[in-house]
Design a protein around this motif. Sequence first.
Motif, PDB file in Angstrom:
ATOM      1  N   GLU A 301     126.312 -34.561  80.950  1.00 55.27           N
ATOM      2  CA  GLU A 301     127.547 -34.718  81.721  1.00 55.27           C
ATOM      3  C   GLU A 301     128.768 -34.616  80.815  1.00 55.27           C
ATOM      4  O   GLU A 301     129.794 -34.071  81.205  1.00 55.27           O
ATOM      5  CB  GLU A 301     127.557 -36.066  82.458  1.00 55.27           C
ATOM      6  N   GLU A 304     129.308 -31.024  80.137  1.00 52.18           N
ATOM      7  CA  GLU A 304     129.810 -30.345  81.336  1.00 52.18           C
ATOM      8  C   GLU A 304     131.270 -30.695  81.606  1.00 52.18           C
ATOM      9  O   GLU A 304     132.016 -29.877  82.125  1.00 52.18           O
ATOM     10  CB  GLU A 304     128.948 -30.709  82.553  1.00 52.18           C
ATOM     11  N   PHE A 307     133.428 -28.648  79.346  1.00 45.77           N
ATOM     12  CA  PHE A 307     133.488 -27.258  79.783  1.00 45.77           C
ATOM     13  C   PHE A 307     134.081 -27.117  81.187  1.00 45.77           C
ATOM     14  O   PHE A 307     134.171 -26.019  81.725  1.00 45.77           O
ATOM     15  CB  PHE A 307     132.089 -26.635  79.743  1.00 45.77           C
ATOM     16  N   VAL A 309     132.936 -28.061  84.093  1.00 43.29           N
ATOM     17  CA  VAL A 309     132.036 -27.899  85.226  1.00 43.29           C
ATOM     18  C   VAL A 309     132.274 -29.033  86.209  1.00 43.29           C
ATOM     19  O   VAL A 309     132.455 -28.816  87.407  1.00 43.29           O
ATOM     20  CB  VAL A 309     130.559 -27.908  84.772  1.00 43.29           C
ATOM     21  N   ARG A 310     132.253 -30.258  85.663  1.00 42.55           N
ATOM     22  CA  ARG A 310     132.664 -31.421  86.449  1.00 42.55           C
ATOM     23  C   ARG A 310     133.613 -32.200  85.567  1.00 42.55           C
ATOM     24  O   ARG A 310     133.176 -32.983  84.727  1.00 42.55           O
ATOM     25  CB  ARG A 310     131.438 -32.246  86.860  1.00 42.55           C
ATOM     26  N   TYR A 339     130.002 -22.279  76.579  1.00 39.12           N
ATOM     27  CA  TYR A 339     128.975 -23.250  76.973  1.00 39.12           C
ATOM     28  C   TYR A 339     127.692 -22.535  77.345  1.00 39.12           C
ATOM     29  O   TYR A 339     127.676 -21.670  78.214  1.00 39.12           O
ATOM     30  CB  TYR A 339     129.478 -24.066  78.166  1.00 39.12           C
TER      31      TYR A 339
ATOM     32  N   ARG B 338     125.625 -28.963  92.063  1.00 36.19           N
ATOM     33  CA  ARG B 338     125.954 -28.857  90.645  1.00 36.19           C
ATOM     34  C   ARG B 338     126.224 -27.401  90.392  1.00 36.19           C
ATOM     35  O   ARG B 338     125.379 -26.675  89.920  1.00 36.19           O
ATOM     36  CB  ARG B 338     124.795 -29.350  89.806  1.00 36.19           C
ATOM     37  N   ALA B 339     127.429 -26.974  90.688  1.00 34.35           N
ATOM     38  CA  ALA B 339     127.803 -25.566  90.675  1.00 34.35           C
ATOM     39  C   ALA B 339     127.132 -24.801  89.551  1.00 34.35           C
ATOM     40  O   ALA B 339     126.629 -25.373  88.603  1.00 34.35           O
ATOM     41  CB  ALA B 339     129.307 -25.463  90.514  1.00 34.35           C
ATOM     42  N   PRO B 341     127.620 -23.189  86.537  1.00 30.50           N
ATOM     43  CA  PRO B 341     128.771 -23.126  85.657  1.00 30.50           C
ATOM     44  C   PRO B 341     128.979 -21.780  84.984  1.00 30.50           C
ATOM     45  O   PRO B 341     129.956 -21.118  85.239  1.00 30.50           O
ATOM     46  CB  PRO B 341     128.497 -24.215  84.624  1.00 30.50           C
ATOM     47  N   ALA B 342     128.031 -21.370  84.176  1.00 31.63           N
ATOM     48  CA  ALA B 342     128.317 -20.203  83.367  1.00 31.63           C
ATOM     49  C   ALA B 342     128.255 -18.922  84.172  1.00 31.63           C
ATOM     50  O   ALA B 342     128.615 -17.870  83.702  1.00 31.63           O
ATOM     51  CB  ALA B 342     127.365 -20.129  82.200  1.00 31.63           C
TER      52      ALA B 342
END
Lengths: 501, 353
Positions: A301, A304, A307, A309-310, A339, B338-339, B341-342
């Motif tokens: 987490e 993330e 980066f 993401v969250r 990432y 949880r999208a 991401p990359a």
Amino acid sequence: MDISPAPRPVLELRDIVKTYGGVHALDTVSFTLLPGEVHCLAGENGSGKSTLIKIISGVETPDSGVIVVGGERHASMTPASAIAAGVQVIYQDFSLFPNLSVAENIAMPRQRAVGGRFYSARAARPIAQGIVDELGLALDLDADVAALSVADKQLTAICRALVSDAQIIIMDEPTTALTGAEVTALFALVRRLQSRGVSLIFVSHKLDEVLRVSQRLTVLRNGTWVATGAAGDYDRDAIAGLMTGKDIDTSRVVSAVPADAAIALEVKGLGRPGAFADVDLVVRCGEIVGLTGLLGSGRGEIAEAIFGVRPATTGTIAVGGHPVRIQSIPDAVAAGIGYVPEDRLTQGLFLDDSIADNVVAASVTAFAGRARLLDRARMLAFIQSVASRLRIKAPNLSLAVRSLSGGNAQRVVLAKWLMTNPKVLLLNGPTVGVDVGSKSEILEILRTQASAGMGVVVISDDIPELYSACHRVLIVQGGRIVCELAGDAVRVETIEQRIAA
Amino acid sequence: MSTPALRQRRSGLLSRWPGRNNEGYLAALLLLVVAVMSAAAPAFFSLHTFFSVIRGATVPWIFAMGVLLVLVSGGIDVSFPAIAVFSAYSAVALTTARGVDAGLLGNFALAMAIGCLLGLVNGILIARFRLPTLIVTLGTAGFFRGAMITFVGATYIAQLPRSLAEQSTRSVISVNTEAGTTFLHVLVVPVLILTVLIALGLKHTMFGRAAYAIGGDPEAARRVGIPVQRTQVVLYVLVGALAAFGGMVFMIQGQAADPQMLIGIELDTIAAVVLGGASIFGGRGSVLGTVLGVLLVQVINNSLVLVGVPTAWQRATVGLLLLLGVGAQAWAGRRPRRAAPAAVKAPAVKAAA
Ligand SMILES: Nc1ncnc2c1ncn2[C@@H]1O[C@H](COP(=O)(O)OP(=O)(O)OP(=O)(O)O)[C@@H](O)[C@H]1O
Ligand SMILES: [Mg+2]
């Protein structure tokens, strides 16, 4: 005279050949599985392990060879005939249904296989609950699989294979996303199954793990059979030697980073309620920092959040000395952060696009020439050079990523982010599912990148890997960094103790 | 595994709202439109409007059931109007040309048999040769309409066989109001029965679950032993039969067999189904949501007529509704997961080389 007859194998493959467009994925490979044994299948990335498994489970048809299951000879299997013969597989890519609930993913295939024409969600639940409880897991049975973390997806795939009364269970890297407790629970179940007479084939690149559970071992190299024998006769290095045909270096190699080196990434007081809090982190240019902790400790987490993401809700992030506001992935990319995600097969790649397209996906705008047209020649040359530097093993770069072996797919993700030339590179499990040879190569690539001035953060469970490459190792517990090891304090045993503490 | 804080057990009816495919929001939206219209035009809130919405929705409803089956399995079908016309028109044209009346059941059976055959063509092309469903059904749609005009005929049949014609005015419920008699058409009965059967089939049979599984991941479906090709073929055959049924109902409602009928209805139908929560990427959708979607589109269309909006704008509205449905899905899909991401293609990156 007491000659006990050799037990009749439950599964036998004879002289299996499988080619993809002229390339041999398997070349006259033979294999036997004895009743009640755990048989480890080892080999480098792309050596043909998954292909062999797919031939047993009827997903792929061999070009030639014979498959004998339960005394019956087949030229090839179909998924249905393999399941009927008691074969269950945990696939490397999980092969779950993202749109269905965990309970249905686990129970529906089994209800089908026993000839049910009707499906009852109410009947599925206790079936799924049973296996989840037996493994001591906390899976949310009503969640959609698409919404699960990688580890939970993997656990769902495991439950699905174990819920049927299979005679042969094949696990293709079943522990890539798991740590500690889950692996132990899985192995305990493996032993219980074994005592019931179930035979298992086990694939893993974590060789210690393999040696803990298996009785016999078969090694493949480049699609050919190399060795079969009792697992006790081999140690880690011997297996690695058989797999690669050369010796592997796992010693600690870290370059000296001057104490006043520029700061690549500085994080202060980062937090998000329910996930992590008060995270301070400094990564200097040239430094490789390890971040580890148990599953659910919040280490993923944190990465993330950095980066985008969250995103975190409190705290500051600075890259190269400049404060940056990271609310989304594009923010992070623009700030110079790269990432490599944990779930490469579903998050990091466009599986049906070519290797070249995937490699360039995050950096394509950098190749815009005048009038925003792509400078294709320069781009292709660059892709070629990165691909060969990372030794991506593929006949050519226009093939779909889906056709790559798991380990090679991981290199494509890595290549994609190296192409963007980030100031800070975060890697979540960079060598998960990667063979020992490639693992040391990937670590070497990270060392080279760091020496060139990049700040690198490695999130990993693989303690020998952290030991081998990291200047410093940070340990996360309950969402906080509780311990920092540096210099000589970075030792395998110390890290293990601190994680468990 | 995710942290315990993120792990909440769902229970109780209320926490299940708005439903797996956001049916709750849709029902609320439908009620809202009805409330607003009733406030704006009191004449709107009447049994007559209700019956006429149902009547107008009957044909799209049937087609929507077919579209739902295809969307759930990860495909898309734009050939159902062509199949509907081909089957219904041919059934009537072939019998009237010989001066016979096959009777109500005979006509429906004939049309649905033709529909099955045409659906089989789609199914074989898609499942056997693994062709993209949109392209295949675009192609067959053109082919079916063309073939019908060439081989069956293109004349407008103003007089349906008696067995069909007499259905057009039959009712299950008729009510006398001060505005006159208003009635609910008899054909809603088989439609409701079909709807219940499809809902049960999708939810409680292995065939239905296989359709969802294939829509989720066809390769994973193959690996657990689901007969992917057979399931797909059967699905397209079913869609063919439903299309034929819808075509017959349309003809009975219109009291004529017009070879040019049902052009453009694919947009309305797909819009309604997608608005109803079915995913254009496959694997998601429910009968309840689809029915709500169909009713919503119909109510909006009726309202627009009532307030005097020109037809062109009605088309635009349906298009907007389709975009709204897809947009809502994209938004809902991004939020809780949880999208990935990359997997953002080509974000803005400063010079690399
Ligand atoms: N569908 C396919 N099309 C083309 N080549 C393929 C396909 N599937 C596998 N291959 C090739 O076959 C070889 C063996 O792949 P396989 O997946 O069996 O390797 P593996 O031993 O499981 O490796 P890993 O440890 O990385 O998972 C690889 O070179 C791979 O690129
Ligand atoms: Mg593999």
